[in-house]
Every structure is written in structure tokens, then in C-alpha cells.
Design an enzyme around this catalytic site. Sequence first.
Site, mmCIF file in Angstrom:
data_model
loop_
_atom_site.group_PDB
_atom_site.id
_atom_site.type_symbol
_atom_site.label_atom_id
_atom_site.label_comp_id
_atom_site.label_asym_id
_atom_site.label_seq_id
_atom_site.Cartn_x
_atom_site.Cartn_y
_atom_site.Cartn_z
ATOM 1 N N ASP A 99 0.808 -1.214 0.000
ATOM 2 C CA ASP A 99 0.000 0.000 0.000
ATOM 3 C C ASP A 99 0.849 1.275 0.000
ATOM 4 O OD1 ASP A 99 -2.708 0.458 -0.206
ATOM 5 O OD2 ASP A 99 -3.128 0.337 1.924
ATOM 6 N N TRP A 157 -1.648 8.521 5.255
ATOM 7 C CA TRP A 157 -1.204 7.382 4.457
ATOM 8 C C TRP A 157 0.184 6.883 4.833
ATOM 9 C CZ3 TRP A 157 3.271 9.056 2.382
ATOM 10 C CH2 TRP A 157 3.403 10.391 2.021
ATOM 11 N N LYS A 181 -11.633 6.683 9.140
ATOM 12 C CA LYS A 181 -11.459 7.038 7.723
ATOM 13 C C LYS A 181 -9.975 7.051 7.384
ATOM 14 C CE LYS A 181 -10.933 10.622 5.112
ATOM 15 N NZ LYS A 181 -10.283 9.962 3.932
ATOM 16 N N PRO A 182 -9.491 5.988 6.715
ATOM 17 C CA PRO A 182 -8.095 5.984 6.301
ATOM 18 C C PRO A 182 -7.905 6.825 5.045
ATOM 19 C CG PRO A 182 -9.152 3.972 5.558
ATOM 20 C CD PRO A 182 -10.196 4.746 6.334
ATOM 21 N N THR A 238 -5.612 21.151 5.990
ATOM 22 C CA THR A 238 -6.804 20.333 6.206
ATOM 23 C C THR A 238 -7.217 20.375 7.671
ATOM 24 O OG1 THR A 238 -6.148 18.860 4.407
ATOM 25 C CG2 THR A 238 -7.790 18.029 5.951
ATOM 26 N N GLU A 256 -3.006 16.367 14.908
ATOM 27 C CA GLU A 256 -1.572 16.135 14.790
ATOM 28 C C GLU A 256 -1.206 16.450 13.354
ATOM 29 O OE1 GLU A 256 1.624 14.836 13.581
ATOM 30 O OE2 GLU A 256 0.966 12.786 13.985
ATOM 31 N N CYS A 290 6.006 13.183 9.659
ATOM 32 C CA CYS A 290 5.744 14.527 10.164
ATOM 33 C C CYS A 290 6.836 14.997 11.108
ATOM 34 C CB CYS A 290 4.386 14.576 10.855
ATOM 35 S SG CYS A 290 4.204 13.361 12.193
ATOM 36 N N GLU A 391 6.976 22.238 4.819
ATOM 37 C CA GLU A 391 7.167 20.802 4.969
ATOM 38 C C GLU A 391 7.320 20.146 3.601
ATOM 39 O OE1 GLU A 391 5.342 17.374 7.820
ATOM 40 O OE2 GLU A 391 3.886 18.522 6.662
ATOM 41 N N LYS A 461 2.075 25.233 18.085
ATOM 42 C CA LYS A 461 1.941 26.167 16.951
ATOM 43 C C LYS A 461 1.168 25.509 15.800
ATOM 44 C CE LYS A 461 6.466 26.965 17.002
ATOM 45 N NZ LYS A 461 7.788 27.564 16.720
ATOM 46 N N GLY A 464 -0.329 21.542 15.506
ATOM 47 C CA GLY A 464 -1.534 20.910 16.004
ATOM 48 C C GLY A 464 -1.927 21.301 17.408
#
Length: 497
Positions: A99, A157, A181-182, A238, A256, A290, A391, A461, A464
Site C-alpha cells: 500500500d 497514508w 477514515k483511512p 486540512t 496532529e 511529520c 514541509e 503552533k 496541532g
Amino acid sequence: MKRDQDIDLPDGRIFVGGEWEAGNGAEIRSVFPADGSLNRALRGASREDGLRAIARAKAAQADPSWRGLKPHQRARHLHAIADGIEANAARIAFIQSRDTGKTLAETRALAASAAGTFRYFAAVAETWDEALTAQRGEALTMSVHEPLGLVAAITPWNSPIASDAQKVAPALAAGNAVLLKPASWSPLVSLELARIVEAAGLPKGLFSVLPGAGREIGGLLVTHPDIARVSFTGGTETGRALARKAAEKLMPVSLELGGKSPTIVFADADMEQALAGVMFGVFSSTGQSCIAGARLFVQRSVFDEFVGRLVEATKRLKVGHPFDPETQVAPMVRREHRDGVAAMVSAALAEGATLLCGGAAPEGSDFEAGAYYLPTILSGVTNEARICREEVFGPVLVVMPFEDEAEVVSLGNDNEYGLAAGIWTRDFPKAWRVARALRTGTVWINTYKQFSISTPFGGEKESGMGREKGRAGMLAYMAQKAIYADLSGAPLPWARL
């Protein structure tokens, strides 16, 4: 090396309130990042599928056979799920590698982590205590915690099975129903988790897996009046939009989000330890993390020596197929994501950065069809450069010099994100001062990317709000209630009876 293992993938049905059904939403295509081949095409969840899952979850969560369980009784279900994960660890690892493109070594570790998470929160439930608060009048005063009801978990993901467990386990331990919800890029391992949860005997309806479009399914879960909390891991934009919607219904959320974490190497550091830690911190998981240590600050007196050794060691990293046990840097999740990372590197070079290594896809027939990108190191920019602010979410490191402790604390904090940081020094008092001065949710000293489910995790900040993990991680999925029980036996004097 056997690359095409004989393990069947989830069949493409989704798990709607305890029932395996064909989704009615848009098509989702899971692709193997190593060669672009199709793993599975499936129909994601539609809004109607989501509404059915919510209705079934509401009924199941309200049923006394679940809601009335004592915490230690709920713990048995979590132990059974952990047993199922451990029994299916090889299968879970293979599905997640197909995956996401992660190495099998990493996905095996993620499966073990997920099992450990369920066991930890089973132990939390087993040892759960409520509190008698200090009595200040003629009443016995208590603080108790109760399930919120229905909880939505939205996971990314890059590490789905571990992220799923980190949200699902404490929410179930607290007595809730969970709608997961993946991400559409990696739905298969979450559907495998649903099979394991079902086989473990969790009452039907308490768990759903709803892969689907973020605007449709994510939007439904955030705005539906029966959803009492949303836990989200993903991008900052998001997360900000989700928080605005949650605010309209006064719903708590945990977010997060992204990071641009600094790693700091002082002149007195153990150089071998620092080199290994810096490389692991940014190039493991192909940088798709992250908490990746993407901004490296090295004290000027050792800058040239350390960076020279770092570049040479980075060039020796093994880039390869995720099923090759020698691989250290596997493909990225999708070619379009790889191309976005490459575009950010190209933009940095156009703005004056110097390329020290990498900066391209590897050459050769083994890499042509996959989403590969070489570990990349850039220099010659300041902390204000765009490549140091945004990022990248790929194997890209920017190196910069610093003079002293005060300057590096200022540089480390000078960023919109505040998720993690790493410090390399033999001077523990200095490490402690810097760790306390950095505005981040996690700081590693002479190590990096080490985790414990017992230790809270979250960001400051733009990274999250809220914390997951630890005993407090279960509290996040509960409502606190105060109870006063009269001890005097006398009527309240106001009534003058």
C-alpha cells in the site's frame, strides 16, 4: 529475494457498521509504489454509506451490552484485537508495504507497535480509577469519566496501522464506537484491521472503516451531530479547515499536523552517534514523516567536518525495493508525491541553494517504474528560505551553521511548526536547557524517532493541538462528570421548610 508474495489483499469491500459491503463512492486505486502496479481498485464510502455506519454505531454504542461494561471487561476486547494483530503480523506488514512502499522491516515494526498500543490501552482500562475529590461541604464529591459516544478517527497514508491503533485503541477502551477514515492512498491495511477486529469478537457496529473522499466522508464525520469528537492526523491546512467546522458545533478535536523539525549538533557531540541519528531522523521512511528532522543546525566549529561525513554516509545509503532486506530508503508513496518533492528541491536550487548530494531519481531499470528519490542534502541557504519553512515530506535535509546556544534556540523556534526536535551533545545540562527552550511537543536528546505509547505526543503552533498516547490519551475520548451525594440528610436551608 521473493517480491511477489502469495498473500491475498483485502477484497475491496468496506466495513460499514460491522457489515462488509461494496462501497458506493468514487473509485479508489491502491498502487504499489515500487513499480506502479495496481494492488486493488475499490469503491470508497459514499455519504449514504457513512450515514448507515453512524446509525449502526449509535445503536451499538448505546446498547447496555457495551456501554454497561466495566473498563476491565472492555480490556478483554482490546487484548483479543492485539492477539489478532500479532497472529497476522506478516500479512499486515506485506499489505502495508504494498500500500505505501515502506520496507518490510518498517511495516513489521509498525504492526508490532499497533499490537502494543492495543495492549497498553487494555492495561489502562484494567487499572482505571476514578477520584473522590476533596470534600468541602456536606456532600461526597466525585469525578467520573464516561464515553463520549461516537468518535471519528481520520488517519494519514504514511503509517496507517500504527496511526489507526493510536486512535482506535484508546477510543474503544473508553467505551466509544469508532468510525475510521483511512487515507485514500493507503486503505488496504485499515480494512485488514477491520477483519481482525471482527474476528476478535467486538460487538457489531462499534467499528467501521470508511475509505473515501476527504470532502465527502471526512466532511460528514466532522459535521454530523452524533459525532462527539474527531481525532485527525494529516496536513495543516486540512486540520485548520476541520477545526473551523468542529468549532461550529462546539466539538473537541485533536490535531496532529505538519512539522519542520530542527536537529541540533553541538561541537561536543559524539559524532558517530549524531551522524547515525541525523540520517535516521530524516531519511528513514523515505522522509515521509511529520517528525522528520529536516532542518539541521551544526555548530560552526565542526560544520565542515560533520557535513562532509554526513554527505558521504548519505551517498552510501541503500535505495531499493521495499522487499529487499538491505533497503534503507524505499520508494515514496506515489509518483506524483515524488514529483512534488523534486519540484521543491528544484525551486530551492533556483533560489540559491547548493546541492551536496541527491536531488534526483536514481538511475537504472529497477527504479524507472517506481516512485524513488535519492536522499538529498542542501546547503547555502538561511533559515528564512522557503525550503526551510515549508514541509517537504520527503528525503530532503537542509544544513545550516550556528554559533552558540542562544542563536540555535532562536533559529530552532523560528518556524511556524513545533512538532519535534533533536539535540546532540555530551553536555546534559546544556541539552536540558535547550530542550526546555524549544517550542516543540517532543524533544529527543542523543537519539531520534524513538516512541513509547505511554508518553504523550502532539505538537505546538501550526503542528496541532491536543495530545495522544499515555493514560491521558484515553481521557481525550471521555467526558468528565461531577457527582455530589448529600451526607447531611437535611433539606437545603433556602427552602425554609
